[in-house]
Design a protein around this motif. Sequence first.
Motif, PDB file in Angstrom:
ATOM      1  N   LYS A  40       0.837  -1.205   0.000  1.00 13.42           N
ATOM      2  CA  LYS A  40       0.000   0.000   0.000  1.00 13.42           C
ATOM      3  C   LYS A  40       0.873   1.257   0.000  1.00 13.42           C
ATOM      4  O   LYS A  40       0.581   2.235  -0.711  1.00 13.42           O
ATOM      5  CB  LYS A  40      -0.889  -0.004   1.256  1.00 13.42           C
ATOM      6  CG  LYS A  40      -1.767   1.241   1.434  1.00 13.42           C
ATOM      7  CD  LYS A  40      -2.785   1.365   0.314  1.00 13.42           C
ATOM      8  CE  LYS A  40      -3.856   2.427   0.636  1.00 13.42           C
ATOM      9  NZ  LYS A  40      -3.291   3.761   0.849  1.00 13.42           N
ATOM     10  N   GLN A  44       2.313   1.774  -3.442  1.00 18.08           N
ATOM     11  CA  GLN A  44       1.291   2.285  -4.356  1.00 18.08           C
ATOM     12  C   GLN A  44       1.061   3.776  -4.138  1.00 18.08           C
ATOM     13  O   GLN A  44       0.919   4.551  -5.089  1.00 18.08           O
ATOM     14  CB  GLN A  44      -0.012   1.507  -4.164  1.00 18.08           C
ATOM     15  CG  GLN A  44       0.069   0.049  -4.599  1.00 18.08           C
ATOM     16  CD  GLN A  44      -1.198  -0.729  -4.265  1.00 18.08           C
ATOM     17  OE1 GLN A  44      -2.177  -0.168  -3.788  1.00 18.08           O
ATOM     18  NE2 GLN A  44      -1.170  -2.028  -4.524  1.00 18.08           N
ATOM     19  N   ASP A  45       1.020   4.193  -2.869  1.00 19.74           N
ATOM     20  CA  ASP A  45       0.850   5.614  -2.554  1.00 19.74           C
ATOM     21  C   ASP A  45       2.044   6.425  -3.063  1.00 19.74           C
ATOM     22  O   ASP A  45       1.873   7.540  -3.592  1.00 19.74           O
ATOM     23  CB  ASP A  45       0.695   5.812  -1.046  1.00 19.74           C
ATOM     24  CG  ASP A  45      -0.617   5.253  -0.518  1.00 19.74           C
ATOM     25  OD1 ASP A  45      -1.532   5.015  -1.344  1.00 19.74           O
ATOM     26  OD2 ASP A  45      -0.725   5.041   0.713  1.00 19.74           O
ATOM     27  N   ALA A  84       4.051   5.646  -5.580  1.00 19.18           N
ATOM     28  CA  ALA A  84       4.003   5.682  -7.036  1.00 19.18           C
ATOM     29  C   ALA A  84       2.996   6.719  -7.530  1.00 19.18           C
ATOM     30  O   ALA A  84       3.259   7.444  -8.502  1.00 19.18           O
ATOM     31  CB  ALA A  84       3.667   4.304  -7.591  1.00 19.18           C
ATOM     32  N   GLN A  85       1.845   6.788  -6.851  1.00 16.14           N
ATOM     33  CA  GLN A  85       0.826   7.760  -7.234  1.00 16.14           C
ATOM     34  C   GLN A  85       1.318   9.199  -7.012  1.00 16.14           C
ATOM     35  O   GLN A  85       1.160  10.066  -7.871  1.00 16.14           O
ATOM     36  CB  GLN A  85      -0.459   7.518  -6.428  1.00 16.14           C
ATOM     37  CG  GLN A  85      -1.572   8.532  -6.683  1.00 16.14           C
ATOM     38  CD  GLN A  85      -2.029   8.537  -8.132  1.00 16.14           C
ATOM     39  OE1 GLN A  85      -2.047   7.476  -8.780  1.00 16.14           O
ATOM     40  NE2 GLN A  85      -2.393   9.700  -8.647  1.00 16.14           N
ATOM     41  N   PHE A  86       1.928   9.438  -5.862  1.00 17.51           N
ATOM     42  CA  PHE A  86       2.456  10.772  -5.577  1.00 17.51           C
ATOM     43  C   PHE A  86       3.546  11.148  -6.575  1.00 17.51           C
ATOM     44  O   PHE A  86       3.590  12.281  -7.075  1.00 17.51           O
ATOM     45  CB  PHE A  86       3.007  10.833  -4.162  1.00 17.51           C
ATOM     46  CG  PHE A  86       3.778  12.094  -3.875  1.00 17.51           C
ATOM     47  CD1 PHE A  86       3.124  13.273  -3.577  1.00 17.51           C
ATOM     48  CD2 PHE A  86       5.173  12.094  -3.925  1.00 17.51           C
ATOM     49  CE1 PHE A  86       3.831  14.444  -3.338  1.00 17.51           C
ATOM     50  CE2 PHE A  86       5.882  13.255  -3.693  1.00 17.51           C
ATOM     51  CZ  PHE A  86       5.215  14.430  -3.393  1.00 17.51           C
ATOM     52  N   SER A 117       4.003  10.150  -9.596  1.00 17.00           N
ATOM     53  CA  SER A 117       3.435  10.439 -10.915  1.00 17.00           C
ATOM     54  C   SER A 117       3.044  11.906 -11.023  1.00 17.00           C
ATOM     55  O   SER A 117       3.324  12.573 -12.031  1.00 17.00           O
ATOM     56  CB  SER A 117       2.221   9.539 -11.172  1.00 17.00           C
ATOM     57  OG  SER A 117       1.633   9.839 -12.423  1.00 17.00           O
ATOM     58  N   GLU A 118       2.394  12.428  -9.988  1.00 12.97           N
ATOM     59  CA  GLU A 118       1.984  13.835  -9.982  1.00 12.97           C
ATOM     60  C   GLU A 118       3.196  14.758  -9.836  1.00 12.97           C
ATOM     61  O   GLU A 118       3.279  15.809 -10.478  1.00 12.97           O
ATOM     62  CB  GLU A 118       0.999  14.070  -8.842  1.00 12.97           C
ATOM     63  CG  GLU A 118      -0.276  13.229  -8.964  1.00 12.97           C
ATOM     64  CD  GLU A 118      -1.143  13.305  -7.722  1.00 12.97           C
ATOM     65  OE1 GLU A 118      -0.741  14.026  -6.766  1.00 12.97           O
ATOM     66  OE2 GLU A 118      -2.209  12.665  -7.696  1.00 12.97           O
ATOM     67  N   GLN A 136       9.790   5.775  -9.060  1.00 11.94           N
ATOM     68  CA  GLN A 136       8.414   5.386  -9.383  1.00 11.94           C
ATOM     69  C   GLN A 136       8.375   3.971  -9.956  1.00 11.94           C
ATOM     70  O   GLN A 136       7.535   3.154  -9.565  1.00 11.94           O
ATOM     71  CB  GLN A 136       7.827   6.369 -10.390  1.00 11.94           C
ATOM     72  CG  GLN A 136       6.365   6.074 -10.761  1.00 11.94           C
ATOM     73  CD  GLN A 136       5.868   6.975 -11.877  1.00 11.94           C
ATOM     74  OE1 GLN A 136       6.611   7.291 -12.786  1.00 11.94           O
ATOM     75  NE2 GLN A 136       4.616   7.376 -11.804  1.00 11.94           N
ATOM     76  N   CYS A 154       8.925   1.376  -7.258  1.00 12.06           N
ATOM     77  CA  CYS A 154       7.777   1.133  -6.390  1.00 12.06           C
ATOM     78  C   CYS A 154       6.719   0.271  -7.064  1.00 12.06           C
ATOM     79  O   CYS A 154       5.883  -0.349  -6.387  1.00 12.06           O
ATOM     80  CB  CYS A 154       7.152   2.457  -5.965  1.00 12.06           C
ATOM     81  SG  CYS A 154       8.167   3.422  -4.820  1.00 12.06           S
ATOM     82  N   LYS A 155       6.738   0.228  -8.380  1.00 15.07           N
ATOM     83  CA  LYS A 155       5.728  -0.547  -9.109  1.00 15.07           C
ATOM     84  C   LYS A 155       6.104  -2.021  -9.257  1.00 15.07           C
ATOM     85  O   LYS A 155       5.268  -2.828  -9.666  1.00 15.07           O
ATOM     86  CB  LYS A 155       5.507   0.053 -10.506  1.00 15.07           C
ATOM     87  CG  LYS A 155       4.817   1.412 -10.480  1.00 15.07           C
ATOM     88  CD  LYS A 155       4.636   1.946 -11.897  1.00 15.07           C
ATOM     89  CE  LYS A 155       3.886   3.260 -11.910  1.00 15.07           C
ATOM     90  NZ  LYS A 155       3.710   3.782 -13.290  1.00 15.07           N
TER      91      LYS A 155
END
Length: 245
Positions: free
Chosen positions: A55, A58-59, A61-63, A65-66, A240, A243-244
């Motif tokens: 989790k 995933q958080d 990786a999402q951050f 990306s932005e 990133q 993390c994936k």
Amino acid sequence: MALSRLASQLFVATATRSLAAPLRGAMGLAVAQSQSLHLVQRSLSQSTRWAAPTKVEQDMAQFLSEEIQTEKKSLKPLDTIDGFKMEKDGADLKLVKEANGEKIIVHLNVNHTVDSAEPDDGTQEAPEMKSKPNFEVEVVKSNGETLSFSCSFIFEQPEQQAEEGFEDVFAIDEVTMFEGENWSEKSYAVAGDILDGYLYDLFMNYLDERGVNASFAEKLSDLSSSYEHSLYINLLESLQQFCKK
């Protein structure tokens, strides 16, 4: 009689050891097999546990990306400095120029060189980040002799410099000489702040004659800032992808 009892005791002790040895070997083998099975089970458990991104990953990786998209919007082009050829090697930058039978080489490293260009004024906008690295300037004569200057940016405010009577963008921290590229810790070097004031000014004029002056230093800071920013974005992209997995 005593000799007979002694022989009897030796016989019994030998027989006991003979019987005990296979037993100890079997027990040791059983323990080793049990430990191996435990290690295999723990390894399988860990591989199963971390097979997919967690989790937190995933958080992240999402951050990222932005964050990557935001950083790319402010990325400036990597402009070279007129007359110099640029060589990149990780966090190292090398600028080379040849003129009048001399080779001018500038070395720098962009790690840990970034700070706010202006103090934070309390607004929502983040201040621009500028890289002001220490840099080495080497003047190599045709015979291989090298005069080297270790330089650093001056961080005093312009009004403070004006009060002190100078407007230099960078300072000479150290001067040394050596043959070719054979610099070593054994080479004698003199600190810039103990040089005779007139000789120090002559050294600054010497660098100015070869294109290393305030204007060059400002362009060097811009170049270093852009290059450091591009490396930072590359790091975010690599993180990133990490993390994936």
